[in-house]
Design a protein around this motif. Sequence first.
Motif, short mmCIF file in Angstrom:
data_model
loop_
_atom_site.label_atom_id
_atom_site.label_comp_id
_atom_site.label_asym_id
_atom_site.label_seq_id
_atom_site.Cartn_x
_atom_site.Cartn_y
_atom_site.Cartn_z
N ALA A 14 0.91 1.93 -7.69
CA ALA A 14 1.00 3.10 -7.68
C ALA A 14 2.54 3.61 -8.23
CB ALA A 14 1.82 3.43 -5.81
N VAL A 15 3.34 2.35 -8.64
CA VAL A 15 4.64 2.43 -9.86
C VAL A 15 4.34 2.85 -10.44
CG1 VAL A 15 6.43 0.96 -9.69
CG2 VAL A 15 5.67 0.23 -7.92
N PHE A 16 2.89 2.05 -11.18
CA PHE A 16 2.88 2.24 -12.55
C PHE A 16 3.01 3.49 -13.19
CE2 PHE A 16 0.18 2.40 -16.27
CZ PHE A 16 0.86 1.58 -16.73
N ALA A 53 -2.85 8.15 -21.66
CA ALA A 53 -2.79 6.70 -21.49
C ALA A 53 -2.83 6.99 -19.75
CB ALA A 53 -1.20 6.18 -21.53
N LEU A 54 -2.38 8.05 -18.80
CA LEU A 54 -2.51 8.36 -17.78
C LEU A 54 -3.74 8.23 -17.12
CD1 LEU A 54 -0.61 9.37 -15.13
CD2 LEU A 54 -0.85 11.40 -15.61
N VAL A 55 -4.77 9.28 -18.05
CA VAL A 55 -5.92 9.55 -17.37
C VAL A 55 -6.96 8.06 -17.77
CG1 VAL A 55 -8.39 10.62 -18.49
CG2 VAL A 55 -6.21 11.90 -19.07
N LEU A 56 -6.69 7.49 -18.51
CA LEU A 56 -7.07 5.54 -18.47
C LEU A 56 -6.46 4.82 -18.09
CD1 LEU A 56 -6.68 5.20 -22.50
CD2 LEU A 56 -8.80 5.52 -21.52
N ALA A 57 -4.82 5.12 -17.22
CA ALA A 57 -4.99 4.38 -16.10
C ALA A 57 -5.19 4.58 -14.97
CB ALA A 57 -3.23 4.66 -15.65
N VAL A 58 -5.74 6.15 -14.61
CA VAL A 58 -6.27 6.80 -12.73
C VAL A 58 -7.83 5.68 -13.34
CG1 VAL A 58 -7.24 8.25 -11.89
CG2 VAL A 58 -5.22 8.25 -13.04
N VAL A 59 -8.39 5.85 -14.30
CA VAL A 59 -9.41 5.17 -14.30
C VAL A 59 -10.13 3.54 -14.11
CG1 VAL A 59 -12.03 4.97 -15.14
CG2 VAL A 59 -11.08 7.28 -15.32
N ALA A 60 -8.98 2.97 -15.22
CA ALA A 60 -8.81 1.80 -15.02
C ALA A 60 -8.13 0.67 -14.32
CB ALA A 60 -8.58 1.69 -16.84
N VAL A 61 -6.72 1.37 -13.71
CA VAL A 61 -6.29 0.19 -12.81
C VAL A 61 -5.75 0.49 -11.52
CG1 VAL A 61 -3.93 0.03 -12.15
CG2 VAL A 61 -3.86 0.55 -14.47
N PRO A 62 -6.57 -0.88 -10.92
CA PRO A 62 -7.37 -1.57 -9.73
C PRO A 62 -6.16 -0.90 -8.36
CG PRO A 62 -6.67 -3.61 -11.00
CD PRO A 62 -6.35 -2.70 -12.06
N HIS A 63 -6.25 -0.99 -7.60
CA HIS A 63 -5.23 -1.24 -6.60
C HIS A 63 -5.11 -2.29 -6.21
CE1 HIS A 63 -3.30 0.14 -2.42
NE2 HIS A 63 -4.56 -0.99 -1.97
N VAL A 64 -4.23 -2.96 -5.53
CA VAL A 64 -3.45 -4.19 -5.68
C VAL A 64 -3.25 -4.08 -4.15
CG1 VAL A 64 -2.28 -6.47 -6.05
CG2 VAL A 64 -3.84 -5.14 -7.60
N GLU A 65 -3.82 -4.44 -3.39
CA GLU A 65 -3.68 -4.64 -1.69
C GLU A 65 -1.65 -5.29 -1.62
OE1 GLU A 65 -3.57 -3.24 1.47
OE2 GLU A 65 -5.28 -2.87 0.14
N PRO A 66 -0.86 -4.87 -1.62
CA PRO A 66 0.24 -5.12 -0.97
C PRO A 66 0.53 -6.47 -0.56
CG PRO A 66 0.97 -2.86 -1.19
CD PRO A 66 -0.22 -3.02 -0.78
N SER A 67 1.45 -7.45 -0.70
CA SER A 67 1.33 -8.81 -0.05
C SER A 67 1.97 -8.14 1.83
CB SER A 67 2.54 -9.97 -0.41
OG SER A 67 1.38 -9.63 -1.40
N GLY A 68 1.29 -7.45 2.42
CA GLY A 68 2.58 -7.18 3.87
C GLY A 68 3.06 -5.83 3.47
N ARG A 69 3.91 -5.14 5.13
CA ARG A 69 4.72 -4.29 4.36
C ARG A 69 5.86 -5.05 4.25
NH1 ARG A 69 3.84 0.36 1.52
NH2 ARG A 69 2.29 1.29 2.08
N ARG A 70 6.98 -5.11 3.44
CA ARG A 70 8.52 -6.09 3.84
C ARG A 70 9.19 -4.97 3.43
NH1 ARG A 70 7.75 -10.39 -0.71
NH2 ARG A 70 6.93 -8.19 -1.80
N GLY A 71 10.58 -5.10 4.98
CA GLY A 71 11.82 -4.73 4.04
C GLY A 71 12.49 -4.62 2.32
N PHE A 72 13.01 -3.77 2.65
CA PHE A 72 14.39 -3.41 1.70
C PHE A 72 15.85 -3.52 1.78
CE2 PHE A 72 15.81 -1.31 -2.39
CZ PHE A 72 14.38 -1.73 -3.26
N ASP A 73 15.27 -4.86 0.89
CA ASP A 73 17.30 -4.86 1.18
C ASP A 73 18.25 -4.06 -0.02
OD1 ASP A 73 19.61 -6.26 0.85
OD2 ASP A 73 19.28 -8.08 -0.10
N ILE A 74 18.30 -2.86 1.22
CA ILE A 74 19.13 -2.08 0.52
C ILE A 74 20.30 -2.32 0.28
CG2 ILE A 74 20.21 -0.03 1.10
CD1 ILE A 74 17.66 0.93 2.95
N VAL A 75 21.69 -3.14 1.07
CA VAL A 75 22.70 -3.85 0.99
C VAL A 75 22.57 -3.95 -0.71
CG1 VAL A 75 24.16 -5.35 1.22
CG2 VAL A 75 23.13 -3.31 2.78
N GLY A 76 21.99 -5.52 -0.55
CA GLY A 76 21.40 -6.34 -2.12
C GLY A 76 21.64 -5.12 -3.19
#
Length: 498
Positions: A75-77, A176-199
């Motif tokens: 998603a980020v890529f 590159a975007l077309v190739l990425a949509v086809v080739a980049v696999p979905h990687v399941e995130p390691s659980g929903r974790r908090g984002f350290d906004i202050v840090g």
Amino acid sequence: MPLSRARLRLLVISLLTAAFLGALDHTVVATSLASIAGDLGALEHMSWVVVGYTLAATVLLPVIGKLGDILGPRAVFLTALVVFIVASLACGFSQDMTQLVIARVLQGASSAGLQLMSQTIIAYVTTPRERPRYLAIIGAAFPVAIVVGPLFGGLITDFWGWPWVFWINVPVALIALVLAVVAVPHVEPSGRRGFDIVGAILFTVAMVSLVLAVTWLGDPAAVFAVTVSFAIAAVAFAAFFVVETRVAEPFLPLRAFRNRAVSAGMALSAIIGIGLFSVTAYLPTYFQMAYGVTATVSGLVPIATVFGMLVANLGTGWLASRSGTYRPYPIIGTILGAAGLFTMSLLPVGAPLWVPMVVMFVVGLGTGSFMSLVIAVVQSAAPRSQTGSITATLNLVRQVGSTVATAVIGGVVGFGVAGRLPQAIDPSGLTPEVVRGSSALIQAEVAGIYRDVLAPVFLALSVVYALGIIAALLLPGGRLSDESPADIPVDVERVSTP
């Protein structure tokens, strides 16, 4: 589940293309700056076209790495690719310098996402043993961009106009975007974790202040701004480290530094930025002034350096994947870097140009020996859930090391040369053309001054590489694992041993 060979090849092509575009935009604008500033009528703000890009690309690395861990690298890529395309279009259509700088900030941020997520995705879809080979291929984008960027920028500006320096990215990025949509696999995130906004806020303030301070360091009129920026950076960093020790999900994975492989790898990454990337910017000027060569000829030495990096980067990546052994290459590489830069500090001004070319080729060879390999080692040692963050930190220490060292070397060279010039020579009007048009006595005097100023710089950088030898020796032994990506345990101490 491992990717098929065909899909993996498509993936590597997509990631390499995106990484090359991101790296190229660091260098391609350099030869277009004068045309851009003249067309937009803002010569005094010209440097912000580069500073804005570099600032965003550096400061946002940890944010992007953390988002990759939380949302998944795919998603980020893909988001970074889309933003890069939009930002490239906006750069070319800019009507004034403010619009261009804003677009360049967006382009720099998305460029950081492309580079970082390319490395992160490779970590998720390959085994630790395969990883050095593929990271070396993607890592080749940076040295190639250093060589071809200024040339491409000049040719495009001369024949098509400066907006095409940015617009040329669009069709390539779309592929590159077309190739990425086809080739980049979905990687399941390691659980929903908090984002350290202050840090994240504290770190961003600290990094922006630090980068601005070192950028303005050589400007005598900016002494107050530099002092304030350094003070803000110091306070923000102190507050950041206090916060990071108290949160459950820190912004940067500082606890991972307890692992010897991670801490040694971070040191080696910083040494690349401090020891080589910083000085390459000044090599052409040094050889124009000390050797009396043209700008074109002076570029041969950096090209030799980059060629050495490219050869060693690809070679050690292949060898490490083939054998699984990684530790000898950083040791040999740091020794070559230290020896080469020490030799540079001893070279007399009258030496033939091929001599420093060979010496800097050796330095590049040494640096390339662990440039991408250290990323694979650190990724293998860190928890899988922190792959994006740890990769971002590696890139960050390299970027900051390069930025700070470049500013320091620039100050040493600028003030050192100006302080040694005889009164008959005006420092503000000292150019390579002026020197070549002067008498033989003046040429010899200027050459000696540049040699006397740069020799201690080369010596200091050789010491930096010598410290790198210690860091390389601290890397744990053993071999990179053949475990499939899905089987890699979340274990901070994981670097496999026989």
